[in-house]
Design a protein around this motif. Structure first.
Motif, PDB file in Angstrom:
ATOM      1  N   MET A   1       0.830  -1.211   0.000  1.00 53.60           N
ATOM      2  CA  MET A   1       0.000   0.000   0.000  1.00 53.60           C
ATOM      3  C   MET A   1       0.857   1.250   0.000  1.00 53.60           C
ATOM      4  SD  MET A   1      -3.235  -0.712  -0.045  1.00 53.60           S
ATOM      5  CE  MET A   1      -3.965   0.747   0.640  1.00 53.60           C
ATOM      6  N   ALA A   2       1.937   1.201   0.832  1.00 51.73           N
ATOM      7  CA  ALA A   2       2.817   2.369   0.915  1.00 51.73           C
ATOM      8  C   ALA A   2       3.480   2.633  -0.418  1.00 51.73           C
ATOM      9  CB  ALA A   2       3.866   2.155   2.005  1.00 51.73           C
ATOM     10  N   CYS A   3       3.870   1.529  -1.078  1.00 51.27           N
ATOM     11  CA  CYS A   3       4.519   1.677  -2.386  1.00 51.27           C
ATOM     12  C   CYS A   3       3.559   2.253  -3.409  1.00 51.27           C
ATOM     13  CB  CYS A   3       5.037   0.318  -2.846  1.00 51.27           C
ATOM     14  SG  CYS A   3       5.938   0.385  -4.417  1.00 51.27           S
ATOM     15  N   GLY A   4       2.302   1.776  -3.364  1.00 48.91           N
ATOM     16  CA  GLY A   4       1.298   2.283  -4.300  1.00 48.91           C
ATOM     17  C   GLY A   4       1.001   3.751  -4.065  1.00 48.91           C
ATOM     18  N   ALA A   5       0.949   4.150  -2.791  1.00 46.76           N
ATOM     19  CA  ALA A   5       0.687   5.551  -2.459  1.00 46.76           C
ATOM     20  C   ALA A   5       1.822   6.435  -2.951  1.00 46.76           C
ATOM     21  CB  ALA A   5       0.500   5.701  -0.945  1.00 46.76           C
ATOM     22  N   ARG A   6       3.056   5.924  -2.803  1.00 44.88           N
ATOM     23  CA  ARG A   6       4.220   6.707  -3.249  1.00 44.88           C
ATOM     24  C   ARG A   6       4.197   6.893  -4.767  1.00 44.88           C
ATOM     25  NH1 ARG A   6       9.297   7.930  -1.207  1.00 44.88           N
ATOM     26  NH2 ARG A   6      10.256   9.360  -2.708  1.00 44.88           N
ATOM     27  N   THR A   7       3.820   5.829  -5.459  1.00 47.95           N
ATOM     28  CA  THR A   7       3.736   5.906  -6.921  1.00 47.95           C
ATOM     29  C   THR A   7       2.683   6.922  -7.351  1.00 47.95           C
ATOM     30  OG1 THR A   7       4.385   3.587  -7.114  1.00 47.95           O
ATOM     31  CG2 THR A   7       3.302   4.589  -9.028  1.00 47.95           C
ATOM     32  N   LEU A   8       1.535   6.884  -6.658  1.00 46.26           N
ATOM     33  CA  LEU A   8       0.462   7.833  -6.962  1.00 46.26           C
ATOM     34  C   LEU A   8       0.911   9.269  -6.702  1.00 46.26           C
ATOM     35  CD1 LEU A   8      -2.476   8.285  -7.777  1.00 46.26           C
ATOM     36  CD2 LEU A   8      -3.120   8.002  -5.366  1.00 46.26           C
ATOM     37  N   GLU A   9       1.654   9.436  -5.600  1.00 47.99           N
ATOM     38  CA  GLU A   9       2.148  10.765  -5.243  1.00 47.99           C
ATOM     39  C   GLU A   9       3.135  11.277  -6.291  1.00 47.99           C
ATOM     40  OE1 GLU A   9       4.854  12.754  -1.730  1.00 47.99           O
ATOM     41  OE2 GLU A   9       3.510  11.106  -1.198  1.00 47.99           O
ATOM     42  N   ASP A  10       4.024  10.381  -6.739  1.00 45.22           N
ATOM     43  CA  ASP A  10       4.993  10.766  -7.775  1.00 45.22           C
ATOM     44  C   ASP A  10       4.283  11.165  -9.067  1.00 45.22           C
ATOM     45  OD1 ASP A  10       7.058  10.306  -6.063  1.00 45.22           O
ATOM     46  OD2 ASP A  10       7.533   8.301  -6.833  1.00 45.22           O
ATOM     47  N   THR A  11       3.236  10.406  -9.378  1.00 45.67           N
ATOM     48  CA  THR A  11       2.470  10.713 -10.595  1.00 45.67           C
ATOM     49  C   THR A  11       1.819  12.091 -10.498  1.00 45.67           C
ATOM     50  OG1 THR A  11       2.000   8.361 -10.931  1.00 45.67           O
ATOM     51  CG2 THR A  11       0.593   9.946 -12.091  1.00 45.67           C
ATOM     52  N   GLU A  12       1.263  12.392  -9.326  1.00 43.99           N
ATOM     53  CA  GLU A  12       0.630  13.696  -9.112  1.00 43.99           C
ATOM     54  C   GLU A  12       1.650  14.822  -9.238  1.00 43.99           C
ATOM     55  OE1 GLU A  12      -2.513  14.835  -8.508  1.00 43.99           O
ATOM     56  OE2 GLU A  12      -3.135  12.838  -9.139  1.00 43.99           O
ATOM     57  N   ILE A  13       2.841  14.563  -8.678  1.00 46.21           N
ATOM     58  CA  ILE A  13       3.901  15.577  -8.751  1.00 46.21           C
ATOM     59  C   ILE A  13       4.299  15.827 -10.205  1.00 46.21           C
ATOM     60  CG2 ILE A  13       6.324  16.027  -8.211  1.00 46.21           C
ATOM     61  CD1 ILE A  13       5.878  14.602  -5.539  1.00 46.21           C
ATOM     62  N   GLN A  14       4.433  14.736 -10.963  1.00 47.61           N
ATOM     63  CA  GLN A  14       4.792  14.884 -12.375  1.00 47.61           C
ATOM     64  C   GLN A  14       3.718  15.654 -13.150  1.00 47.61           C
ATOM     65  OE1 GLN A  14       7.662  14.125 -13.862  1.00 47.61           O
ATOM     66  NE2 GLN A  14       8.423  13.524 -11.824  1.00 47.61           N
ATOM     67  N   ASN A  15       2.454  15.342 -12.834  1.00 48.13           N
ATOM     68  CA  ASN A  15       1.350  16.049 -13.501  1.00 48.13           C
ATOM     69  C   ASN A  15       1.364  17.540 -13.163  1.00 48.13           C
ATOM     70  OD1 ASN A  15       0.381  13.764 -14.769  1.00 48.13           O
ATOM     71  ND2 ASN A  15      -1.058  13.250 -13.103  1.00 48.13           N
ATOM     72  N   LEU A  16       1.635  17.831 -11.893  1.00 42.29           N
ATOM     73  CA  LEU A  16       1.698  19.233 -11.470  1.00 42.29           C
ATOM     74  C   LEU A  16       2.843  19.965 -12.165  1.00 42.29           C
ATOM     75  CD1 LEU A  16       0.971  18.937  -7.632  1.00 42.29           C
ATOM     76  CD2 LEU A  16      -0.478  20.022  -9.358  1.00 42.29           C
ATOM     77  N   LYS A  17       3.984  19.260 -12.305  1.00 46.30           N
ATOM     78  CA  LYS A  17       5.125  19.868 -12.988  1.00 46.30           C
ATOM     79  C   LYS A  17       4.799  20.153 -14.449  1.00 46.30           C
ATOM     80  CE  LYS A  17       8.911  18.110 -10.129  1.00 46.30           C
ATOM     81  NZ  LYS A  17      10.119  17.248 -10.090  1.00 46.30           N
ATOM     82  N   LYS A  18       4.109  19.193 -15.093  1.00 40.41           N
ATOM     83  CA  LYS A  18       3.723  19.388 -16.490  1.00 40.41           C
ATOM     84  C   LYS A  18       2.770  20.578 -16.627  1.00 40.41           C
ATOM     85  CE  LYS A  18       4.239  14.566 -17.961  1.00 40.41           C
ATOM     86  NZ  LYS A  18       3.530  13.360 -18.453  1.00 40.41           N
ATOM     87  N   ARG A  19       1.811  20.652 -15.694  1.00 37.81           N
ATOM     88  CA  ARG A  19       0.865  21.769 -15.722  1.00 37.81           C
ATOM     89  C   ARG A  19       1.582  23.094 -15.484  1.00 37.81           C
ATOM     90  NH1 ARG A  19      -3.813  20.148 -11.656  1.00 37.81           N
ATOM     91  NH2 ARG A  19      -4.511  22.266 -12.196  1.00 37.81           N
ATOM     92  N   GLN A  20       2.595  23.038 -14.589  1.00 33.37           N
ATOM     93  CA  GLN A  20       3.370  24.244 -14.314  1.00 33.37           C
ATOM     94  C   GLN A  20       4.129  24.694 -15.561  1.00 33.37           C
ATOM     95  OE1 GLN A  20       6.730  23.824 -11.655  1.00 33.37           O
ATOM     96  NE2 GLN A  20       6.400  25.876 -10.810  1.00 33.37           N
ATOM     97  N   VAL A  21       4.746  23.725 -16.253  1.00 37.64           N
ATOM     98  CA  VAL A  21       5.482  24.043 -17.482  1.00 37.64           C
ATOM     99  C   VAL A  21       4.539  24.625 -18.535  1.00 37.64           C
ATOM    100  CG1 VAL A  21       6.745  23.051 -19.424  1.00 37.64           C
ATOM    101  CG2 VAL A  21       7.307  22.364 -17.089  1.00 37.64           C
ATOM    102  N   ALA A  22       3.362  23.996 -18.674  1.00 34.03           N
ATOM    103  CA  ALA A  22       2.380  24.476 -19.653  1.00 34.03           C
ATOM    104  C   ALA A  22       1.915  25.887 -19.313  1.00 34.03           C
ATOM    105  CB  ALA A  22       1.185  23.524 -19.704  1.00 34.03           C
TER     106      ALA A  22
END
Length: 295
Positions: free
Chosen positions: A1-22
């Motif tokens: 579960m912890a690993c899955g949560a971390r993966t989800l968090e990383d994905t959210e961070i990447q999405n936020l970075k992409k939105r920031q770049v855009a």
């Protein structure tokens, strides 16, 4: 579960970075568009200022030929000015009297007000009832109703403009405005709410010549802007029939003559300067042709 949560968090961070770049890219594009618009505006203002300086020089050449270059534009005429005698250096160390020279900066308040002061003098000497009003820079981007309110005009039909027309088929012998019945150019004054009918202007000019001028030698078209500027001394959206560099015959729309009250507004010599004048004063001073020239 912890690993899955971390993966989800990383994905959210990447999405936020992409939105920031855009978002940064959009901001950059908007900034470039803003600066481009600002640059275009500044370039337009620079061109306008240079044109006004050029116009002022032509006016000075016509009005004060003894103190500078002799005016060589068609229709230039000197006016008599009363001023204190000044001494002008002739290059030999001795002052040469110049009767027509005046201190523009002291008497006219600078370049910005020169045109208004000059036209005020002309209209006052002619005994006209008139009024000048300054308008905002976005005046021509506003509706007729807003322009009416800014000027205090009686209706939108009382807002008028002056248009220089040229006979593109005039005989070779007709090169200027010396013959008002058969002129190379005419200044047409109509309402902004009206549509100019070039064919009616053509028929009117034909009637002035009692059939002596063939119809094929009359083709009235709008004069190119540069040509209009040079002939009148006023730029686009500033043209007025008073104080023109060239004595162009004026055709006043008969619809303006019928306006009530008998007071209308037109260009005042500068883009942001408008002139209100009594119709009868306009007619008395300029002696225009009065004709039906509208659709």
């Amino acid at each position: 579960m912890a690993c899955g949560a971390r993966t989800l968090e990383d994905t959210e961070i990447q999405n936020l970075k992409k939105r920031q770049v855009a978002l940064l890219e959009k901001i950059s594009c908007l900034a470039l568009r803003f600066y481009a618009d600002e640059l275009a505006y500044l370039e337009a203002r620079q061109a306008s200022v240079l044109n006004q300086v050029s116009t002022l020089q032509r006016i000075l050449d016509c009005e004060f030929p003894q103190c500078g270059r002799t005016g060589d534009l068609p229709g230039c005429h000197q006016e008599v000015h009363t001023s204190k005698e000044r001494r002008v250096d002739d290059g030999k160390g001795d002052g040469v009297p110049c009767q027509n020279d005046i201190d523009l900066s002291a008497e006219l308040g600078g370049i910005g007000s020169y045109v208004q002061t000059r036209l005020t003098r002309i209209l006052t000497n002619a005994g006209a009832s008139f009024l000048f009003k300054r308008v905002p820079a976005d005046y021509y981007g506003r509706s007729f109703e807003e322009r009416r309110d800014l000027l205090g005009a009686s209706s939108i039909d009382h807002l008028c403009k002056s248009i220089v027309m040229v006979n593109t088929q005039a005989p070779d012998s007709v090169k200027d405005c010396s013959d008002r019945n058969n002129s190379k150019y005419y200044l047409i004054v109509i309402q902004y709410t009206a549509r100019l009918n070039a064919e009616k202007v053509r028929q009117f000019v034909y009637s002035l010549n009692n059939g002596k001028l063939p119809k094929k030698k009359i083709n009235m078209r709008l004069a190119p802007e540069a040509e209009s500027n040079a002939l009148t001394g006023f730029e686009h959206n500033a043209v007025t029939p008073f104080g023109m560099l060239t004595n162009i015959p004026v055709i006043l729309s008969d619809a303006i003559v019928r306006l009530q009250p008998e007071y209308f507004w037109l260009g005042g010599g500068e883009v942001d300067l408008k002139l209100g004048i009594r119709t009868q004063d306009f007619i008395r001073i300029l002696n225009p042709f009065i004709a039906d020239c509208l659709y």
